[in-house]
Design a protein around this motif. Structure first.
Motif, PDB file in Angstrom:
ATOM      1  N   THR A 149       5.464  -3.494  -4.170  1.00  0.00           N
ATOM      2  CA  THR A 149       5.063  -2.124  -4.716  1.00  0.00           C
ATOM      3  C   THR A 149       4.975  -1.315  -3.551  1.00  0.00           C
ATOM      4  O   THR A 149       4.700  -0.017  -3.789  1.00  0.00           O
ATOM      5  CB  THR A 149       3.342  -2.483  -5.175  1.00  0.00           C
ATOM      6  N   VAL A 150       4.854  -1.609  -2.338  1.00  0.00           N
ATOM      7  CA  VAL A 150       4.959  -0.684  -1.029  1.00  0.00           C
ATOM      8  C   VAL A 150       6.295  -0.844  -0.212  1.00  0.00           C
ATOM      9  O   VAL A 150       6.665  -2.114  -0.391  1.00  0.00           O
ATOM     10  CB  VAL A 150       3.832  -0.935  -0.366  1.00  0.00           C
ATOM     11  N   GLU A 151       6.623   0.067   0.535  1.00  0.00           N
ATOM     12  CA  GLU A 151       7.647  -0.233   1.524  1.00  0.00           C
ATOM     13  C   GLU A 151       7.304  -1.067   2.548  1.00  0.00           C
ATOM     14  O   GLU A 151       6.350  -0.892   3.246  1.00  0.00           O
ATOM     15  CB  GLU A 151       8.080   1.098   2.038  1.00  0.00           C
ATOM     16  N   PRO A 152       8.066  -1.862   3.146  1.00  0.00           N
ATOM     17  CA  PRO A 152       7.630  -3.021   3.989  1.00  0.00           C
ATOM     18  C   PRO A 152       7.807  -2.175   5.291  1.00  0.00           C
ATOM     19  O   PRO A 152       8.454  -1.287   5.521  1.00  0.00           O
ATOM     20  CB  PRO A 152       8.780  -3.979   3.932  1.00  0.00           C
ATOM     21  N   LYS A 153       7.023  -2.763   6.302  1.00  0.00           N
ATOM     22  CA  LYS A 153       6.907  -2.323   7.634  1.00  0.00           C
ATOM     23  C   LYS A 153       8.184  -2.598   8.523  1.00  0.00           C
ATOM     24  O   LYS A 153       8.811  -3.607   8.157  1.00  0.00           O
ATOM     25  CB  LYS A 153       5.640  -2.568   8.360  1.00  0.00           C
ATOM     26  N   TRP A 154       8.531  -1.482   9.388  1.00  0.00           N
ATOM     27  CA  TRP A 154       9.763  -1.662  10.266  1.00  0.00           C
ATOM     28  C   TRP A 154      11.043  -2.241   9.097  1.00  0.00           C
ATOM     29  O   TRP A 154      11.564  -3.028   9.667  1.00  0.00           O
ATOM     30  CB  TRP A 154       9.442  -2.904  11.362  1.00  0.00           C
ATOM     31  N   ALA A 155      11.317  -1.494   8.333  1.00  0.00           N
ATOM     32  CA  ALA A 155      12.218  -1.576   7.677  1.00  0.00           C
ATOM     33  C   ALA A 155      13.137  -0.326   7.260  1.00  0.00           C
ATOM     34  O   ALA A 155      12.393   0.887   7.297  1.00  0.00           O
ATOM     35  CB  ALA A 155      12.077  -2.312   6.171  1.00  0.00           C
ATOM     36  N   GLN A 335      21.790  -6.147   6.197  1.00  0.00           N
ATOM     37  CA  GLN A 335      22.127  -7.042   4.988  1.00  0.00           C
ATOM     38  C   GLN A 335      22.844  -6.072   4.164  1.00  0.00           C
ATOM     39  O   GLN A 335      22.570  -4.938   3.801  1.00  0.00           O
ATOM     40  CB  GLN A 335      20.864  -7.413   4.319  1.00  0.00           C
ATOM     41  N   LEU A 336      24.079  -6.609   3.413  1.00  0.00           N
ATOM     42  CA  LEU A 336      24.905  -5.870   2.642  1.00  0.00           C
ATOM     43  C   LEU A 336      24.888  -6.641   1.348  1.00  0.00           C
ATOM     44  O   LEU A 336      24.709  -7.778   1.140  1.00  0.00           O
ATOM     45  CB  LEU A 336      26.180  -5.778   3.208  1.00  0.00           C
ATOM     46  N   TRP A 337      24.862  -5.591   0.108  1.00  0.00           N
ATOM     47  CA  TRP A 337      25.035  -6.183  -1.266  1.00  0.00           C
ATOM     48  C   TRP A 337      23.858  -6.959  -1.807  1.00  0.00           C
ATOM     49  O   TRP A 337      24.140  -7.999  -2.567  1.00  0.00           O
ATOM     50  CB  TRP A 337      26.309  -7.031  -1.458  1.00  0.00           C
ATOM     51  N   MET A 338      22.737  -6.883  -0.999  1.00  0.00           N
ATOM     52  CA  MET A 338      21.384  -7.434  -1.335  1.00  0.00           C
ATOM     53  C   MET A 338      20.934  -6.576  -2.880  1.00  0.00           C
ATOM     54  O   MET A 338      21.004  -5.385  -2.728  1.00  0.00           O
ATOM     55  CB  MET A 338      20.595  -7.545  -0.383  1.00  0.00           C
ATOM     56  N   PRO A 339      20.001  -7.115  -3.702  1.00  0.00           N
ATOM     57  CA  PRO A 339      19.214  -6.403  -4.735  1.00  0.00           C
ATOM     58  C   PRO A 339      18.551  -5.357  -3.839  1.00  0.00           C
ATOM     59  O   PRO A 339      17.963  -5.553  -2.848  1.00  0.00           O
ATOM     60  CB  PRO A 339      18.625  -7.441  -5.469  1.00  0.00           C
ATOM     61  N   HIS A 343      14.976  -5.331   0.103  1.00  0.00           N
ATOM     62  CA  HIS A 343      14.681  -4.573   1.782  1.00  0.00           C
ATOM     63  C   HIS A 343      13.351  -5.082   2.244  1.00  0.00           C
ATOM     64  O   HIS A 343      12.324  -5.221   1.397  1.00  0.00           O
ATOM     65  CB  HIS A 343      14.838  -3.496   1.554  1.00  0.00           C
ATOM     66  N   ARG A 344      13.420  -5.664   3.455  1.00  0.00           N
ATOM     67  CA  ARG A 344      12.238  -6.417   3.910  1.00  0.00           C
ATOM     68  C   ARG A 344      11.980  -5.922   5.597  1.00  0.00           C
ATOM     69  O   ARG A 344      12.782  -5.469   6.048  1.00  0.00           O
ATOM     70  CB  ARG A 344      12.331  -7.968   3.789  1.00  0.00           C
ATOM     71  N   THR A 345      11.004  -6.355   5.932  1.00  0.00           N
ATOM     72  CA  THR A 345      10.483  -6.109   7.317  1.00  0.00           C
ATOM     73  C   THR A 345      11.519  -6.786   8.054  1.00  0.00           C
ATOM     74  O   THR A 345      12.049  -7.793   7.996  1.00  0.00           O
ATOM     75  CB  THR A 345       9.139  -6.806   7.601  1.00  0.00           C
ATOM     76  N   HIS A 346      11.808  -5.992   9.167  1.00  0.00           N
ATOM     77  CA  HIS A 346      12.827  -6.310  10.257  1.00  0.00           C
ATOM     78  C   HIS A 346      14.390  -6.220  10.002  1.00  0.00           C
ATOM     79  O   HIS A 346      15.105  -6.109  10.794  1.00  0.00           O
ATOM     80  CB  HIS A 346      12.590  -7.763  10.827  1.00  0.00           C
ATOM     81  N   TRP A 347      14.406  -5.513   8.691  1.00  0.00           N
ATOM     82  CA  TRP A 347      15.978  -5.545   8.180  1.00  0.00           C
ATOM     83  C   TRP A 347      16.322  -4.195   7.965  1.00  0.00           C
ATOM     84  O   TRP A 347      15.425  -3.159   7.262  1.00  0.00           O
ATOM     85  CB  TRP A 347      16.124  -6.432   7.033  1.00  0.00           C
ATOM     86  N   THR A 348      17.549  -3.804   8.187  1.00  0.00           N
ATOM     87  CA  THR A 348      18.377  -2.531   7.639  1.00  0.00           C
ATOM     88  C   THR A 348      19.112  -3.129   6.498  1.00  0.00           C
ATOM     89  O   THR A 348      19.773  -4.055   6.467  1.00  0.00           O
ATOM     90  CB  THR A 348      19.094  -1.839   8.688  1.00  0.00           C
ATOM     91  N   THR A 349      18.708  -2.387   5.281  1.00  0.00           N
ATOM     92  CA  THR A 349      19.445  -2.883   3.919  1.00  0.00           C
ATOM     93  C   THR A 349      20.245  -1.754   3.382  1.00  0.00           C
ATOM     94  O   THR A 349      19.929  -0.555   3.327  1.00  0.00           O
ATOM     95  CB  THR A 349      18.419  -3.122   3.088  1.00  0.00           C
ATOM     96  N   ILE A 350      21.604  -1.998   3.311  1.00  0.00           N
ATOM     97  CA  ILE A 350      22.425  -1.089   2.497  1.00  0.00           C
ATOM     98  C   ILE A 350      22.327  -1.489   1.001  1.00  0.00           C
ATOM     99  O   ILE A 350      22.750  -2.428   0.688  1.00  0.00           O
ATOM    100  CB  ILE A 350      23.877  -1.311   3.025  1.00  0.00           C
ATOM    101  N   VAL A 351      21.979  -0.384   0.234  1.00  0.00           N
ATOM    102  CA  VAL A 351      21.753  -0.581  -1.329  1.00  0.00           C
ATOM    103  C   VAL A 351      22.700   0.061  -1.872  1.00  0.00           C
ATOM    104  O   VAL A 351      22.870   1.272  -1.777  1.00  0.00           O
ATOM    105  CB  VAL A 351      20.255  -0.352  -1.735  1.00  0.00           C
ATOM    106  N   GLN A 352      23.365  -0.572  -2.770  1.00  0.00           N
ATOM    107  CA  GLN A 352      24.663  -0.225  -3.462  1.00  0.00           C
ATOM    108  C   GLN A 352      24.200   0.275  -4.586  1.00  0.00           C
ATOM    109  O   GLN A 352      23.163  -0.051  -5.326  1.00  0.00           O
ATOM    110  CB  GLN A 352      25.887  -1.029  -3.567  1.00  0.00           C
ATOM    111  N   LYS A 353      24.526   1.492  -5.201  1.00  0.00           N
ATOM    112  CA  LYS A 353      24.108   1.946  -6.548  1.00  0.00           C
ATOM    113  C   LYS A 353      24.579   1.077  -7.713  1.00  0.00           C
ATOM    114  O   LYS A 353      25.679   0.720  -7.655  1.00  0.00           O
ATOM    115  CB  LYS A 353      24.901   3.498  -6.717  1.00  0.00           C
TER     116      LYS A 353
END
Length: 357
Positions: A149-155, A335-339, A343-353
């Motif tokens: 429900t909230v954006e993770p820290k350091w993400a 991480q790529l092609w993840m739901p 997106h989680r703490t410590h990670w850069t997440t590329i979210v595809q539309k």
């Protein structure tokens, strides 16, 4: 010392008692025969099969013995733990064999000792936190998936229309791990929105994002394993080092059996490649496989949601990749092609539309 006539006249229990003699344990002794327990031959035949004609016994005086007295039901169960069964071969020869009978009553309760916290993964899988009151629950449960429900820290989250067309040159060579789950078409599979051939995966410059000694973790179906290894080695200059396996479990605790050419499809492999060089690692004793349930797909999901245990494996292996107060930027794990909600703490997440249905 008995002849055939004596053997024919004895039933299985009598023969067992005759052979056992004085070796019958005290706790197996009965104060009364089964006739005095209001059990007739028909009831015993229904329970243990048709036996030869039994001789009637009169009530015996109980023998005073030491030890705790057991109930009539337990006496019957214990008496039939071992039985002599008469069989006959095709030549007419008769044999007596010992058969062990299950004396456990399935209607009785079973007691299980729950281990103390933390409960090991071999015992139970955590579905949601055990917190008092819905207002204290930090997640909304939708179709069995925990959504933050909230954006993770350091993400860091970056949205894009298509991951294959994303400009990865904006990143410097700082990543210790690239973790991806590409939606790949299987051999001879018809094209469908959002999925692509594995040959197009070379558009991702993985080798230009990894520092020396860094890792690539990529999920792959078994039909595409040779192609994925060839791309990683020839296109990105990586070496195969290990693999991790997710065994798909259904909610009834049965292993999934999806259609496939040779064997049923019951698992997915997480291939692990590494670039040459030195990198601080924490050697672990994690298993190379996990049994986890198949989670329901949310809107926009192209692949099955993979077990969260894979994050534990990566973050344990690479302790220096985790963010700290001194290094808060999540530029070491991508991480790529993840739901979208992964997106989680410590990670850069590329979210595809999400692809429209």
């Amino acid at each position: 010392m008995m002849n055939d006539f004596d053997l024919e006249a004895m039933d299985d229990i009598e023969l067992w008692e005759a052979e056992a003699g004085d070796s019958i344990p005290i706790e197996w002794e009965e104060e009364e025969d089964y006739i005095t327990l209001n059990l007739d031959d028909d009831a015993l035949d229904d329970e243990f099969g048709v036996a030869a004609h039994r001789r009637r016994y009169t009530k015996r005086d109980p023998v005073k013995r030491g030890g705790a007295k057991i109930s009539n039901r337990d006496q019957i169960l214990q008496r039939y733990k071992y039985m002599q069964v008469r069989i006959q071969d095709r030549h007419g020869h008769t044999f007596f064999v010992s058969r062990k009978v299950n004396a456990v009553d399935p209607s009785l309760p079973t007691y299980v000792r729950i281990p103390p916290i933390p409960i090991p993964r071999a015992w139970v899988k955590h579905i949601r936190p055990l917190l008092v009151g819905a207002e204290t629950t930090p997640c909304n449960v939708i179709s069995g998936v925990l959504l933050p429900t909230v954006e993770p820290k350091w993400a860091r989250r970056i949205d894009t229309d298509a991951t294959l067309d994303f400009d990865f040159t904006i990143f410097e060579r700082t990543f210790q791990c690239v973790y991806m789950d590409p939606p790949l078409l299987l051999p001879d599979e018809q094209p469908k929105p959002g999925y692509f051939d594995i040959s197009q995966l070379t558009a991702i410059p993985v080798h230009q994002m990894l520092v020396p000694g860094a890792f690539l973790f990529t999920w792959c179906e078994k039909e595409l394993l040779p192609d994925m290894c060839e791309i990683a080695e020839k296109q990105w200059g990586l070496k195969y080092v290990e693999n991790f396996c997710w065994v798909r479990h259904q909610t009834n605790n049965h292993i999934a059996k999806l259609p496939s050419n040779y064997f049923r499809r019951s698992k997915v492999t997480l291939l692990i490649f590494r670039r040459e060089g030195d990198l601080e690692m924490r050697h672990q004793r994690s298993p190379d496989s996990v049994f986890d349930f198949v989670k329901p797909r949310m809107a926009g999901d192209l692949n099955d949601r993979k077990p969260d245990f894979s994050y534990t494996v990566i973050e344990t292996l690479l302790p220096r990749a985790l963010c700290t107060t001194e290094l808060p930027d999540p530029d070491r794990l991508i991480q790529l092609w993840m739901p979208a909600d992964c997106h989680r703490t410590h990670w850069t997440t590329i979210v595809q539309k999400a692809i429209a249905e």
